[in-house]
Design an enzyme around this catalytic site. Structure first.
Site, mmCIF file in Angstrom:
data_model
loop_
_atom_site.group_PDB
_atom_site.id
_atom_site.type_symbol
_atom_site.label_atom_id
_atom_site.label_comp_id
_atom_site.label_asym_id
_atom_site.label_seq_id
_atom_site.Cartn_x
_atom_site.Cartn_y
_atom_site.Cartn_z
ATOM 1 N N TYR A 192 0.840 -1.202 0.000
ATOM 2 C CA TYR A 192 0.000 0.000 0.000
ATOM 3 C C TYR A 192 0.876 1.253 0.000
ATOM 4 O O TYR A 192 2.103 1.166 -0.114
ATOM 5 C CB TYR A 192 -1.007 -0.067 1.160
ATOM 6 C CG TYR A 192 -1.929 -1.255 0.983
ATOM 7 C CD1 TYR A 192 -2.765 -1.336 -0.137
ATOM 8 C CD2 TYR A 192 -1.927 -2.334 1.867
ATOM 9 C CE1 TYR A 192 -3.583 -2.440 -0.352
ATOM 10 C CE2 TYR A 192 -2.740 -3.441 1.657
ATOM 11 C CZ TYR A 192 -3.567 -3.486 0.548
ATOM 12 O OH TYR A 192 -4.358 -4.574 0.330
ATOM 13 N N ARG A 239 3.252 -1.349 10.880
ATOM 14 C CA ARG A 239 3.296 -2.662 10.221
ATOM 15 C C ARG A 239 4.166 -2.579 8.972
ATOM 16 O O ARG A 239 3.990 -1.672 8.150
ATOM 17 C CB ARG A 239 1.889 -3.085 9.827
ATOM 18 C CG ARG A 239 1.824 -4.518 9.343
ATOM 19 C CD ARG A 239 0.428 -4.917 8.953
ATOM 20 N NE ARG A 239 0.203 -6.321 9.254
ATOM 21 C CZ ARG A 239 -0.648 -7.097 8.601
ATOM 22 N NH1 ARG A 239 -1.373 -6.609 7.612
ATOM 23 N NH2 ARG A 239 -0.804 -8.356 8.929
ATOM 24 N N GLY A 329 -4.260 -14.368 12.096
ATOM 25 C CA GLY A 329 -5.280 -13.790 11.232
ATOM 26 C C GLY A 329 -6.447 -14.735 11.023
ATOM 27 O O GLY A 329 -7.379 -14.787 11.821
ATOM 28 N N ARG A 330 -6.350 -15.538 9.954
ATOM 29 C CA ARG A 330 -7.468 -16.423 9.593
ATOM 30 C C ARG A 330 -8.038 -17.240 10.748
ATOM 31 O O ARG A 330 -9.263 -17.383 10.845
ATOM 32 C CB ARG A 330 -7.034 -17.381 8.479
ATOM 33 C CG ARG A 330 -6.895 -16.682 7.162
ATOM 34 C CD ARG A 330 -6.366 -17.615 6.101
ATOM 35 N NE ARG A 330 -6.217 -16.861 4.870
ATOM 36 C CZ ARG A 330 -6.478 -17.353 3.664
ATOM 37 N NH1 ARG A 330 -6.854 -18.604 3.528
ATOM 38 N NH2 ARG A 330 -6.339 -16.592 2.605
HETATM 39 C C1 PHB Z 1 -7.081 -6.872 1.765
HETATM 40 O O1 PHB Z 1 -8.081 -6.158 1.878
HETATM 41 O O2 PHB Z 1 -7.072 -7.860 1.022
HETATM 42 C C2 PHB Z 1 -5.903 -6.525 2.524
HETATM 43 C C3 PHB Z 1 -5.911 -5.385 3.278
HETATM 44 C C4 PHB Z 1 -4.808 -5.050 3.984
HETATM 45 C C5 PHB Z 1 -3.701 -5.877 3.949
HETATM 46 C C6 PHB Z 1 -3.702 -7.027 3.210
HETATM 47 C C7 PHB Z 1 -4.809 -7.351 2.491
HETATM 48 O O3 PHB Z 1 -2.622 -5.541 4.628
#
Ligand code: PHB
Length: 374
Positions: A192, A239, A329-330
């Site tokens: 990003y 991050r 996460g998941r």
């Molecule tokens: C996503 O929306 O797929 C996404 C968002 C933030 C991240 C990674 C993936 O750091």
């Protein structure tokens, strides 16, 4: 013997489950819920009762990091992602922070500007997304209101627009405070905007924000400086993902870049650095990488490790002193009581991919805990 006693007798012994200090807080354990895009905000980026329920169900994490949250309309890259720039968004998020706090949890908001990982369909006035340079992300699609579309070549930001980018982070940081968050995480990872400035694959600028490592790290440092004027630095995390290829990002020589970044971050006294170890959602040790423990050793705050952790990897990381905090996460999507399951060694339920980024409470707030409660 009660069931509870049996569970305690069988409990995994690790300081993963012990309290830890993070800034002014004592987290109940070292397990962190990762930021996870769930795409359930309304079209104005407003969250509400649904998100409050979801996050509160997961409040036994030592710390929750909110899903990535747009700091401005320009910073948005996916439909139904939440924002943190309008009064309505602030009011909506107050429900989440209150619900998490009522359960004794802590929650930081992740400040997000996607840069080129957007589409003119998602931008105010239908203009092109912005980036350090006019370099398109190849092979990446934007999820717009008209479905998936290939990313376009972004517009390179003018030098005189950069203060406005920093101002967007400041505004988001202030709004996060108004919304009752415990801190903020600056998202400088996963391809990003901030990582687009850091990386030589995407930053081709010839002004003081491009070229040398000092120049490519400048925007991140300016953002950290500005955000730590709004928040105590020990309530701010950052991050990074030095080795990821996510969204077509990459750097020809990441080690000196990130060593320099960490050196420059140290004087601020940030709460933590959150490191996506390896390729996001993929290989933890990609070819051509470097030993990320160098960053851990160089950093003077807490080191939060992320990417593909399961119980064993997390226990090993703590036993070997490889991380202070472990981010999942998941597994948090489908196991609201993940901390308890990891502690007791219980089986984890599998998350349904079809509801990751779409829908309502189904696949969101209806995953049961071990005791059966949703
Ligand atoms: C996503 O929306 O797929 C996404 C968002 C933030 C991240 C990674 C993936 O750091």
């Amino acid at each position: 013997m009660s069931l509870n006693t049996v569970a305690n007798d069988n409990a995994v012994k690790s300081d993963l489950f012990d309290p830890v200090k993070l800034g002014p807080f004592t987290l109940t354990n070292r397990i962190v819920m990762a930021p996870l895009t769930r795409s359930r905000a309304d079209d104005e980026g407003v969250t509400g009762d649904l998100q409050a329920t979801y996050y509160a169900q997961r409040a036994s994490a030592g710390l929750i990091i909110s899903e990535a949250t747009n700091i401005s309309p320009q910073g948005k890259g996916y439909i139904r992602t939440p924002g943190i720039w309008s009064p309505q968004q602030v009011e909506g998020w107050k429900k989440t922070t209150a619900a998490v706090h009522a359960k004794g949890g802590r929650i930081f908001l992740q400040l997000w500007h996607v840069g080129r990982v957007s589409h003119s369909d998602l931008q105010p006035g239908g203009v092109l997304p912005v980036a350090p340079s006019a370099v398109r992300a190849e092979g990446v699609q934007a999820y717009t209101q008209h479905g998936f579309k290939p990313l376009e070549t972004p517009r390179a930001l003018d030098l005189d627009e950069i203060p406005g980018i920093v101002a967007q982070y400041v505004h988001g940081a202030k709004c996060a405070k108004d919304a009752g968050f415990d801190g903020v995480e600056i998202h400088a990872a996963n391809g990003y905007l901030l990582q687009q400035f850091l990386s030589d694959k995407t930053n081709r600028r010839t002004d003081r924000y491009g070229g040398s490592i000092e120049n490519r790290t400048r925007l991140v440092i300016e953002v950290v400086e500005a955000v730590t004027r709004e928040w105590s630095a020990d309530q701010v995390g950052i991050r990074i993902s030095p080795l990821t290829k996510f969204s077509d990002i990459g750097d020809s020589n990441p080690e000196p870049l990130y060593v320099s970044l960490i050196d420059q971050l140290n004087p601020f006294g940030l709460a933590y650095v959150h490191v996506v170890e390896g390729d996001t959602g993929g290989e933890r040790h990609p070819a051509g990488g470097f030993d990320l423990q160098k960053l851990r050793r160089a950093f003077n705050g807490l080191y939060m490790a992320n990417n593909g952790f399961d119980q064993q990897l997390a226990l090993d990381a703590r036993a070997n002193g490889l991380a202070d905090l472990i981010c999942f996460g998941r597994p948090f999507i489908s196991n609201p009581d993940l901390v308890e399951r990891l502690r007791s060694g219980a089986a984890l339920s599998e998350a349904d991919q079809a509801t990751f980024y779409a829908g309502d409470e189904h696949g969101y707030t209806d995953y049961p805990t071990l005791s059966g409660a949703a």
